[in-house]
Design an enzyme around this catalytic site. Structure first.
Site, PDB file in Angstrom:
ATOM      1  CB  SER A  21     -15.571   2.842  -8.249  1.00 15.59           C
ATOM      2  OG  SER A  21     -15.333   4.021  -7.513  1.00 15.59           O
ATOM      3  CB  SER A  22     -11.962   6.595  -9.912  1.00 13.82           C
ATOM      4  OG  SER A  22     -10.894   6.191  -9.106  1.00 13.82           O
ATOM      5  CG  ASP A  29       0.812   2.858  -6.544  1.00 14.76           C
ATOM      6  OD1 ASP A  29       0.930   3.678  -5.612  1.00 14.76           O
ATOM      7  OD2 ASP A  29      -0.252   2.731  -7.205  1.00 14.76           O
ATOM      8  CD  GLU A  64      -3.002  -0.693  -0.006  1.00 17.41           C
ATOM      9  OE1 GLU A  64      -3.047  -0.375  -1.216  1.00 17.41           O
ATOM     10  OE2 GLU A  64      -3.479  -1.734   0.432  1.00 17.41           O
ATOM     11  CD  GLU A 105      -7.735   8.661 -10.187  1.00 11.99           C
ATOM     12  OE1 GLU A 105      -8.202   7.804 -10.949  1.00 11.99           O
ATOM     13  OE2 GLU A 105      -8.097   8.789  -9.008  1.00 11.99           O
ATOM     14  CG  ASP A 151      -5.911   1.932  -7.900  1.00 11.76           C
ATOM     15  OD1 ASP A 151      -5.295   1.045  -7.280  1.00 11.76           O
ATOM     16  OD2 ASP A 151      -6.299   2.987  -7.369  1.00 11.76           O
ATOM     17  CB  ALA A 187     -15.846   1.180  -1.023  1.00 10.77           C
TER      18      ALA A 187
HETATM   19  C1  GLA Z   1      -4.980   4.456  -4.430  1.00 16.22           C
HETATM   20  C2  GLA Z   1      -4.127   4.867  -5.613  1.00 16.22           C
HETATM   21  C3  GLA Z   1      -3.063   3.820  -5.918  1.00 16.22           C
HETATM   22  C4  GLA Z   1      -2.292   3.434  -4.676  1.00 16.22           C
HETATM   23  C5  GLA Z   1      -3.232   3.131  -3.504  1.00 16.22           C
HETATM   24  C6  GLA Z   1      -2.517   2.907  -2.231  1.00 16.22           C
HETATM   25  O1  GLA Z   1      -5.748   3.335  -4.748  1.00 16.22           O
HETATM   26  O2  GLA Z   1      -4.915   5.087  -6.762  1.00 16.22           O
HETATM   27  O3  GLA Z   1      -2.215   4.285  -6.935  1.00 16.22           O
HETATM   28  O4  GLA Z   1      -1.366   4.428  -4.327  1.00 16.22           O
HETATM   29  O5  GLA Z   1      -4.172   4.171  -3.308  1.00 16.22           O
HETATM   30  O6  GLA Z   1      -1.735   1.776  -2.284  1.00 16.22           O
END
Ligand code: GLA
Length: 366
Positions: free
Chosen positions: A107-108, A17, A14, A140, A152, A103
């Protein structure tokens, strides 16, 4: 023609990235779908089942709409793809989704990737999934104002049924790791709001970047926290404010955990995977400070439930969901136990989704 792209849940890794690190997301069996009918006037006329407004976007002059509007994701993807040289065609577009919104289940990104896939396919362009993911990430940044990493959009493009994706976000090397037989990926939604686009996310990223700038004076070879070992970090603690040190420690240790989890998953050592998820949660809670009381209760509830292998918060943080690996034959008592404990502690009714690891974006059956 209809196009779909999935939401995702991240097993571990988490906020790594955007630090050139490692992530391990799974595409889930919840999709955003875009139904498209061609138009010959170069306009996108966009409707969403979730919102009442109808939005028109001129592909020649996409401009910007109101900040925070759902349609900015559509506009952003169209604008970035056009700017990158793909000529697109007008369409009537209708968007539906069963990915829970706000959540932490992306979703985006599902919306961006479904729209991007559809626009490219409809205009007759071959789909390069990696370029599509990067274009959606750029959209984004520019149109939603979140300086997100690439996880994502990447998993929405590159998901594979039955597998998690081990992604090196620097090299974009990918390895698909089978979800072990007999193990369910269960997502528990705290039903508390995840506000990704707000300052918390961008502040964390800024802290990580400040850490790299300060450390680079002593460690000139580094480009990102990916290049920093825990020993380096600890030896240079004096150049970092305490908060920045802890943010960096989360990222550095989390990268190590993702790599260890990939090895443990491949070796079938589920106890080790569970222990790494537990340590990841503690690190996001204590060092990165992106958990919430509800999320902590949800993780704690899972750790007391039947069949749990591992449990942790997932996604950007500040509410949203937890991800749980659970023995499939105990999925029902697991859900009942978590529900009862979470509800008793918070007074909120959670939603619990048993997920199937799914394929990335594509054409959807009519
Ligand atoms: C969001 C971001 C991802 C990542 C996560 C955390 O989902 O879109 O790029 O940084 O948070 O791991």
């Amino acid at each position: 023609m209809r196009y779909r792209a999935p939401g995702r849940v991240n097993l571990i890794g988490e906020h790594t990235d955007y630090n050139d690190g490692f992530v391990m997301p799974v595409a889930i069996d919840r999709d955003t779908t875009v139904a498209m009918t061609p138009r010959d006037d170069g306009l996108l006329v966009v409707r969403s089942a979730a919102y009442p407004d109808v939005v028109t976007i001129d592909l020649d002059r996409p401009g910007h709409g109101p900040k925070g509007a759902w349609s900015e994701y559509v506009r952003g993807v169209a604008a970035v793809l056009e700017r990158q040289g793909w000529r697109l065609k007008g369409a009537d577009m209708t968007i539906t989704t069963d990915v829970p919104m706000s959540a932490g289940l992306s979703s985006s990104a599902a919306l961006e990737v479904a729209v991007g896939y559809g626009l490219l396919d409809q205009a007759g362009h071959a789909i390069d999934r990696t370029r599509l993911a990067l274009a959606c990430q750029a959209a984004e940044h520019e149109f939603a104002g979140t300086r997100c990493g690439v996880m994502d959009q990447f998993i929405a493009c590159h998901g594979r049924a039955g597998h998690a994706l081990m992604l090196d976000t620097r090299t974009l090397d990918m390895a698909w790791l089978p979800v072990p037989p007999g193990i369910a990926v269960i997502v528990c939604n705290t039903m508390t709001k995840h506000v990704l686009a707000t300052d918390g996310y961008n502040e964390r990223r800024a802290d990580c970047e400040a850490g790299v700038r300060a450390l680079a004076i002593r460690l000139p070879g580094i480009r990102a926290l990916r290049d920093v070992t825990l020993d380096d970090l600890e030896a240079n603690r004096d150049v970092l404010p305490d908060r920045v040190f802890r943010r960096c420690r989360h990222v550095v240790t989390e990268n190590a955990r993702v790599k260890a989890a990939a090895e443990a998953l491949q070796a079938g050592d589920l106890d080790a995977v569970g222990e790494l998820m537990r340590a990841s949660h503690a690190s996001t809670r204590d060092d990165f400070e992106i958990s919430t009381p509800e999320v902590d209760v949800m993780v704690d509830s899972a750790l007391h439930a039947d069949g749990t292998i591992g449990a942790r918060m997932t996604g950007g943080g500040f509410g949203g969901c937890t991800v749980n690996l659970v023995r499939t034959d105990q999925a029902v008592p697991f859900a009942a136990g978590v529900r009862a404990r979470y509800e008793a502690a918070t007074g909120r009714v959670p939603e619990i989704y048993t997920c199937v690891a799914s394929d990335g974006a594509g054409r959807s059956d009519p």
